[in-house]
Motif scaffolding. Structure first.
Motif, PDB file in Angstrom:
ATOM      1  N   PRO A 161      14.673  42.972  44.425  1.00 31.87           N
ATOM      2  CA  PRO A 161      13.272  43.409  44.530  1.00 31.87           C
ATOM      3  C   PRO A 161      12.603  43.604  43.175  1.00 31.87           C
ATOM      4  CG  PRO A 161      14.766  45.253  44.930  1.00 31.87           C
ATOM      5  CD  PRO A 161      15.630  44.034  44.801  1.00 31.87           C
ATOM      6  N   GLU A 162      11.270  43.652  43.209  1.00 36.09           N
ATOM      7  CA  GLU A 162      10.493  43.959  42.012  1.00 36.09           C
ATOM      8  C   GLU A 162      10.897  45.342  41.499  1.00 36.09           C
ATOM      9  OE1 GLU A 162       8.178  42.307  40.272  1.00 36.09           O
ATOM     10  OE2 GLU A 162       8.356  40.486  41.494  1.00 36.09           O
ATOM     11  N   GLY A 163      10.916  45.488  40.184  1.00 31.83           N
ATOM     12  CA  GLY A 163      11.272  46.771  39.600  1.00 31.83           C
ATOM     13  C   GLY A 163      12.747  46.932  39.310  1.00 31.83           C
ATOM     14  N   VAL A 164      13.550  45.963  39.760  1.00 26.60           N
ATOM     15  CA  VAL A 164      14.976  45.950  39.444  1.00 26.60           C
ATOM     16  C   VAL A 164      15.196  44.881  38.381  1.00 26.60           C
ATOM     17  CG1 VAL A 164      17.259  45.329  40.334  1.00 26.60           C
ATOM     18  CG2 VAL A 164      15.768  46.827  41.665  1.00 26.60           C
ATOM     19  N   HIS A 165      15.976  45.208  37.358  1.00 29.36           N
ATOM     20  CA  HIS A 165      16.156  44.308  36.221  1.00 29.36           C
ATOM     21  C   HIS A 165      17.454  43.517  36.378  1.00 29.36           C
ATOM     22  CE1 HIS A 165      12.890  46.619  34.631  1.00 29.36           C
ATOM     23  NE2 HIS A 165      13.620  47.728  34.586  1.00 29.36           N
ATOM     24  N   PHE A 166      17.341  42.209  36.444  1.00 34.15           N
ATOM     25  CA  PHE A 166      18.481  41.323  36.670  1.00 34.15           C
ATOM     26  C   PHE A 166      18.920  40.725  35.334  1.00 34.15           C
ATOM     27  CE2 PHE A 166      19.884  37.060  38.641  1.00 34.15           C
ATOM     28  CZ  PHE A 166      21.201  37.481  38.726  1.00 34.15           C
ATOM     29  N   VAL A 167      20.115  41.125  34.890  1.00 36.21           N
ATOM     30  CA  VAL A 167      20.642  40.651  33.605  1.00 36.21           C
ATOM     31  C   VAL A 167      22.065  40.133  33.829  1.00 36.21           C
ATOM     32  CG1 VAL A 167      21.007  41.160  31.169  1.00 36.21           C
ATOM     33  CG2 VAL A 167      19.301  42.470  32.470  1.00 36.21           C
ATOM     34  N   PRO A 168      22.230  38.868  34.212  1.00 35.70           N
ATOM     35  CA  PRO A 168      23.578  38.319  34.405  1.00 35.70           C
ATOM     36  C   PRO A 168      24.376  38.371  33.108  1.00 35.70           C
ATOM     37  CG  PRO A 168      21.895  36.868  35.329  1.00 35.70           C
ATOM     38  CD  PRO A 168      21.178  37.892  34.502  1.00 35.70           C
ATOM     39  N   ALA A 169      25.683  38.504  33.238  1.00 35.22           N
ATOM     40  CA  ALA A 169      26.544  38.607  32.063  1.00 35.22           C
ATOM     41  C   ALA A 169      27.871  37.895  32.322  1.00 35.22           C
ATOM     42  CB  ALA A 169      26.789  40.065  31.703  1.00 35.22           C
ATOM     43  N   HIS A 170      28.495  37.482  31.247  1.00 36.05           N
ATOM     44  CA  HIS A 170      29.825  36.873  31.341  1.00 36.05           C
ATOM     45  C   HIS A 170      30.689  37.364  30.193  1.00 36.05           C
ATOM     46  CE1 HIS A 170      32.563  33.107  30.814  1.00 36.05           C
ATOM     47  NE2 HIS A 170      33.200  34.102  31.397  1.00 36.05           N
ATOM     48  N   PRO A 171      31.558  38.339  30.437  1.00 35.01           N
ATOM     49  CA  PRO A 171      32.537  38.721  29.414  1.00 35.01           C
ATOM     50  C   PRO A 171      33.612  37.643  29.307  1.00 35.01           C
ATOM     51  CG  PRO A 171      32.907  39.951  31.444  1.00 35.01           C
ATOM     52  CD  PRO A 171      31.659  39.153  31.658  1.00 35.01           C
ATOM     53  N   VAL A 172      33.691  37.019  28.147  1.00 34.11           N
ATOM     54  CA  VAL A 172      34.647  35.916  27.961  1.00 34.11           C
ATOM     55  C   VAL A 172      35.986  36.535  27.566  1.00 34.11           C
ATOM     56  CG1 VAL A 172      35.049  33.677  26.861  1.00 34.11           C
ATOM     57  CG2 VAL A 172      32.705  34.496  27.224  1.00 34.11           C
ATOM     58  N   ALA A 173      36.644  37.094  28.546  1.00 33.66           N
ATOM     59  CA  ALA A 173      37.907  37.794  28.323  1.00 33.66           C
ATOM     60  C   ALA A 173      38.672  37.800  29.630  1.00 33.66           C
ATOM     61  CB  ALA A 173      37.644  39.228  27.864  1.00 33.66           C
ATOM     62  N   GLY A 174      39.976  37.899  29.535  1.00 33.88           N
ATOM     63  CA  GLY A 174      40.763  37.977  30.753  1.00 33.88           C
ATOM     64  C   GLY A 174      42.232  37.704  30.500  1.00 33.88           C
ATOM     65  N   THR A 175      43.001  37.869  31.539  1.00 35.40           N
ATOM     66  CA  THR A 175      44.411  37.500  31.537  1.00 35.40           C
ATOM     67  C   THR A 175      44.657  36.757  32.847  1.00 35.40           C
ATOM     68  OG1 THR A 175      45.301  39.411  32.743  1.00 35.40           O
ATOM     69  CG2 THR A 175      44.918  39.696  30.371  1.00 35.40           C
ATOM     70  N   GLU A 176      45.890  36.330  33.078  1.00 33.54           N
ATOM     71  CA  GLU A 176      46.205  35.648  34.335  1.00 33.54           C
ATOM     72  C   GLU A 176      46.430  36.621  35.481  1.00 33.54           C
ATOM     73  OE1 GLU A 176      50.264  36.047  32.229  1.00 33.54           O
ATOM     74  OE2 GLU A 176      48.108  36.059  31.744  1.00 33.54           O
ATOM     75  N   HIS A 177      46.379  37.928  35.195  1.00 29.67           N
ATOM     76  CA  HIS A 177      46.683  38.933  36.210  1.00 29.67           C
ATOM     77  C   HIS A 177      45.432  39.333  36.986  1.00 29.67           C
ATOM     78  CE1 HIS A 177      50.605  39.138  34.412  1.00 29.67           C
ATOM     79  NE2 HIS A 177      50.083  39.464  33.243  1.00 29.67           N
ATOM     80  N   SER A 178      45.630  39.836  38.189  1.00 23.93           N
ATOM     81  CA  SER A 178      44.518  40.264  39.022  1.00 23.93           C
ATOM     82  C   SER A 178      44.911  41.521  39.789  1.00 23.93           C
ATOM     83  CB  SER A 178      44.110  39.154  40.002  1.00 23.93           C
ATOM     84  OG  SER A 178      45.201  38.787  40.831  1.00 23.93           O
ATOM     85  N   GLY A 179      43.932  42.113  40.465  1.00 29.01           N
ATOM     86  CA  GLY A 179      44.208  43.314  41.236  1.00 29.01           C
ATOM     87  C   GLY A 179      43.858  44.583  40.492  1.00 29.01           C
ATOM     88  N   PRO A 180      43.805  45.723  41.188  1.00 29.50           N
ATOM     89  CA  PRO A 180      43.337  46.979  40.581  1.00 29.50           C
ATOM     90  C   PRO A 180      44.224  47.508  39.467  1.00 29.50           C
ATOM     91  CG  PRO A 180      44.234  47.364  42.774  1.00 29.50           C
ATOM     92  CD  PRO A 180      44.117  45.886  42.621  1.00 29.50           C
ATOM     93  N   ASP A 181      45.504  47.132  39.443  1.00 31.09           N
ATOM     94  CA  ASP A 181      46.404  47.624  38.396  1.00 31.09           C
ATOM     95  C   ASP A 181      46.355  46.782  37.122  1.00 31.09           C
ATOM     96  OD1 ASP A 181      48.239  49.901  39.570  1.00 31.09           O
ATOM     97  OD2 ASP A 181      48.022  48.420  41.162  1.00 31.09           O
ATOM     98  N   SER A 182      45.655  45.654  37.165  1.00 33.74           N
ATOM     99  CA  SER A 182      45.716  44.698  36.050  1.00 33.74           C
ATOM    100  C   SER A 182      44.779  45.043  34.900  1.00 33.74           C
ATOM    101  CB  SER A 182      45.384  43.289  36.561  1.00 33.74           C
ATOM    102  OG  SER A 182      44.059  43.249  37.089  1.00 33.74           O
TER     103      SER A 182
END
Length: 313
Positions: A116-137
């Motif tokens: 909606p109007e009044g909400v600021h949309f700022v897409p982002a891409h942190p170029v970082a990561g590992t091969e692991h996934s899940g809440p413990d990673s």
């Protein structure tokens, strides 16, 4: 540590490697008065609660974004459009909505129509990561000295962009701003194509009849080990990346195929000079990456033993 939080409330939609790392880093740096999150499965929600990293784990995305100053979608890019539609009516005026996907053109096209109007949309891409996934990673140091690329659509509020830049800088990232389309072309060659090649090479090794699986594992040299690490990345995320950034990936894949054909001809003809020239040029690129601090000659660069606020050695 900030005495005054940058945001009163941060809502993270999804809590895997990136979402979990953002939560840990934001908490460590005092950037949020309150951090809430959602996760698709009850099992994941229960585990996030056990970890004690956030203030609340909610069952619906709509609940999570109520009164949030910053909303970050930490989910595969293919899910961003439906989630934007789901939360649109629950966002407070002035909120910043962002994401962490490695494709930006599709995210803008899929999310922007619902916000909606009044909400600021700022897409982002942190170029970082590992091969692991899940809440413990996740770990708070993931973003230290890594790039985070912001791709605000034309006309986005400048103050909102700067506030999000300050957030990413506070958790250790270097921030760059570019258009969504330019981002997708850059990442197609630096990230998406390498992942596609890694998936292909590991798949080829798995299919070789003359080499047993035990031999592939036992005699893995450094190069193949690196490919297996990349190919172990989240399959849902990478399926969505290739489907949503297919034009840029196909363009880069075409160029790569042409270069591969040149090397094939050089090997077939025994053209050592052409091979040496090519390998010398690519070696220089590797040296350049190390010199600008994007990697290190040391093993396991950027792993969890790094410390927030300390540059890698």
């Amino acid at each position: 540590m900030n005495d005054t939080p940058l945001f009163n409330k941060i809502a993270l939609i999804g809590f895997g490697l990136i979402g979990g790392s953002i939560a840990r880093a934001a908490r460590a740096q005092g950037l949020a008065g309150e951090i809430v999150t959602t996760a698709r499965s009850a099992k994941t929600r229960a585990r996030v609660m056990e970890l004690g990293i956030v203030d609340a784990v909610l069952e619906t995305n709509a609940q999570a974004v109520e009164n949030a100053d910053l909303v970050i979608l930490c989910i595969p890019v293919g899910a961003c459009g439906p989630v934007a539609q789901e939360i649109a009516g629950h966002l407070k005026p002035g909120a910043i909505v962002s994401d962490v996907g490695s494709v930006k053109g599709a995210v803008v096209r899929d999310m922007a129509p619902y916000l909606p109007e009044g909400v600021h949309f700022v897409p982002a891409h942190p170029v970082a990561g590992t091969e692991h996934s899940g809440p413990d990673s996740g770990f708070a140091e993931l973003f230290i000295n890594r790039w985070c690329i912001l791709t605000p659509p034309e006309g986005t509020d400048t103050a909102a962009v700067e506030k999000l830049r300050a957030f990413w800088a506070a958790i250790g990232a270097k921030v760059e701003i570019m258009t969504p389309d330019h981002h997708d072309m850059v990442l197609a060659i630096t990230s998406h194509l390498p992942h596609l090649i890694a998936y292909t090479i590991v798949g080829t090794a798995d299919e070789l009849e003359g080499v047993t699986q035990s031999e592939v594992l036992k005699f893995s040299a450094g190069g193949f080990r690196d490919f297996t690490r990349i190919a172990a990345s989240d399959p849902t995320m990478w399926r969505d990346v290739f489907l949503t950034n297919k034009d840029a990936v196909l363009e880069m894949l075409g160029t790569f195929t042409e270069d591969l054909s040149k090397l094939t001809r050089a090997i077939r003809r025994g053209d050592g000079e052409a091979l040496f020239e090519h390998f010398t040029r690519t070696r220089a690129i590797r040296r350049g990456i190390v010199e600008i601090g994007q990697d290190s000659a040391a093993a396991d660069f950027g792993r969890p033993h790094a410390h927030l606020g300390k540059k890698p050695e």
